[in-house]
Design a protein around this motif. Structure first.
Motif, short mmCIF file in Angstrom:
data_model
loop_
_atom_site.label_atom_id
_atom_site.label_comp_id
_atom_site.label_asym_id
_atom_site.label_seq_id
_atom_site.Cartn_x
_atom_site.Cartn_y
_atom_site.Cartn_z
N THR A 7 1.04 -1.06 -0.19
CA THR A 7 0.09 -0.25 -0.31
C THR A 7 1.45 1.29 -0.31
O THR A 7 1.90 0.71 0.18
CB THR A 7 -0.66 0.19 1.39
OG1 THR A 7 -1.77 1.07 1.54
CG2 THR A 7 0.17 -0.43 2.54
N ASP A 8 0.09 2.46 -0.53
CA ASP A 8 1.37 3.47 -1.00
C ASP A 8 0.95 4.89 0.48
O ASP A 8 1.52 5.16 0.07
CB ASP A 8 1.27 4.79 -2.04
CG ASP A 8 -0.81 4.57 -2.83
OD1 ASP A 8 -1.28 4.64 -1.41
OD2 ASP A 8 -0.80 4.96 -3.61
N ALA A 46 3.40 -0.71 4.97
CA ALA A 46 2.88 -0.97 4.56
C ALA A 46 3.04 -2.39 4.62
O ALA A 46 2.33 -2.60 3.28
CB ALA A 46 3.78 -0.43 3.60
N HIS A 98 -4.24 9.14 7.29
CA HIS A 98 -3.10 8.62 6.80
C HIS A 98 -2.03 9.39 6.06
O HIS A 98 -1.95 10.39 6.55
CB HIS A 98 -3.50 8.40 4.95
CG HIS A 98 -5.34 7.08 5.27
ND1 HIS A 98 -5.83 7.81 5.82
CD2 HIS A 98 -4.54 5.48 5.29
CE1 HIS A 98 -6.11 6.07 5.69
NE2 HIS A 98 -5.93 5.96 5.37
#
Ligand code: OSB
Ligand code: MG
Length: 371
Positions: A131-132, A311, A342
């Motif tokens: 995930t970024d 991540a 986030h």
């Protein structure tokens, strides 16, 4: 690579607000920042940065900053000198030295950063990030009054933090949680962290937390009390999460087998490095145990590395990875910014961030060059 020089910067960073846990109050964060200079096999000079999360006093764990520095200078660095070193072999090379995991983690982090910068690879892609951006939770220190706690929690929720962790201690526990639930409702993702402030005889009290639908209770008992945590877990419906007790993959395996941990807080420093942290992630995932990434008031360096680790796919709960501004008006690196609840996972080579020269100069209180 061959290590040419290690510079240890002791920094002292003022906190935006005092941070109180069951073991004490902090108003500044002192940390060791490692600047490693090395030469790769093809003759390229590389630099790597590490951060040691040991605190000034041995209150969270047995490690502390002055001891960590001594162990790095007198024991860890000499063990790595004069021979080819890779991030993947640092832990093995340092194995004969017992304990001192936070010190070892800092050295491994600097080697890993240098290695990845040399290869142009980000820490996140090296780990296998999926995930970024990662969800951002916040750890709320023990406040002098219930009203102040409600104000502080309200402020963080307004900023967009997706999960609140309340620090608790005997006498500031059930009522604090009840007040937060009553004020902010049942939908807030809420958990508590006792930092080992209770004993098993407090089980009836701790069981009163069950009615508040908490995500988890973190480390209510002592670091070495795995069996007692398992006994407490059997008496509570709130999922048991361990922090201090999980000092290695072996400790994680024991905790899982004993039923002492339904959830694990992973901190790379506590377990001896980011590579051991990834092994614990893998082990927990294979056992159906949820993990999340803890924090130790890291500067931007450790914060960036934590975001990369978090991540990974097993990090299914929001971590204590808040924006830099939760602790620091000015960070050592470019700040990590919380947006829409986030934190973006850094994409640049290695950690993806480096200390800003002026900030390092401003916060540094001692510099030791080991050439
Ligand atoms: O127990 O998770 C903990 C900070 C210092 C030592 C131990 C802990 C903490 C925190 C802060 O809870 C987490 C953070 O860095 O945001
Ligand atoms: Mg904790």
């Amino acid at each position: 690579m061959l290590i040419d020089e290690l510079i240890i910067h002791t920094v002292s960073m003022p906190l935006v607000t005092p941070f109180t846990t069951s073991f004490g109050t902090q108003t500044v964060r002192q940390a060791l920042i490692l600047e490693l200079h090395a030469t790769t096999a093809d003759g390229t000079a590389v630099t790597g940065w590490g951060e040691c999360v040991a605190m000034e006093s041995p209150l969270y764990s047995s490690e502390f900053l002055a001891a960590a520095k001594l162990v790095i200078t007198d024991h860890l660095l000499p063990a790595l000198r004069g021979q080819e070193v890779t991030a993947e072999t640092v832990a093995h090379r340092l194995q004969p030295i017992v304990g001192h995991r936070m010190a070892k983690a800092a050295v491994e982090m600097a080697v890993l950063d240098a290695q990845l910068r040399g290869h142009g690879v980000s820490l996140a892609s090296y780990f296998g990030a999926v995930t970024d951006r990662v969800p951002s939770g916040v750890s709320v220190g023990i406040q002098p009054s219930v009203q102040q706690l409600l104000d502080v929690v309200g402020g963080y929720l307004d900023q967009g933090y997706v999960r609140i962790k309340l620090k608790i201690e005997p006498g500031k526990d059930v009522d604090r949680v009840r007040a937060v639930r009553e004020r902010f409702g049942d939908d807030v993702l809420l958990q508590v962290d006792a930092n080992a402030a209770y004993t098993l005889v407090d089980a009836p009290l701790l069981r009163r937390l069950d009615e508040f639908n908490l995500l988890l209770i973190e480390q209510p008992l002592g670091e070495e009390d795995l069996r007692q945590h398992a006994a407490l877990a059997r008496q509570m419906s709130t999922p048991m999460c361990l922090d201090e007790s999980i000092v290695s993959a072996e400790a994680a395996a024991d905790a899982i087998a004993l039923g002492a941990a339904a959830v694990i807080n992973i901190k790379a420093g506590r377990v001896g490095g980011y590579l051991e942290a990834r092994r614990i992630h893998d082990l927990a995932r294979a056992n159906g145990v949820a993990v999340w990434c803890g924090g130790m008031l890291e500067t931007g360096l450790g914060r960036a590395a934590n975001a990369a680790l978090a991540a990974l796919p097993g990090f299914t709960l929001p971590g204590d990875i808040s924006g830099s501004d939760r602790f620091y008006a000015k960070d050592l690196t470019e700040p990590l910014v919380m947006k829409d609840g986030h934190i973006d996972v850094p994409t640049g080579p290695g950690l993806g961030v480096t200390p800003i020269h002026d900030a390092l100069a401003e916060f540094s209180i001692q510099t030791t060059r080991l050439g």
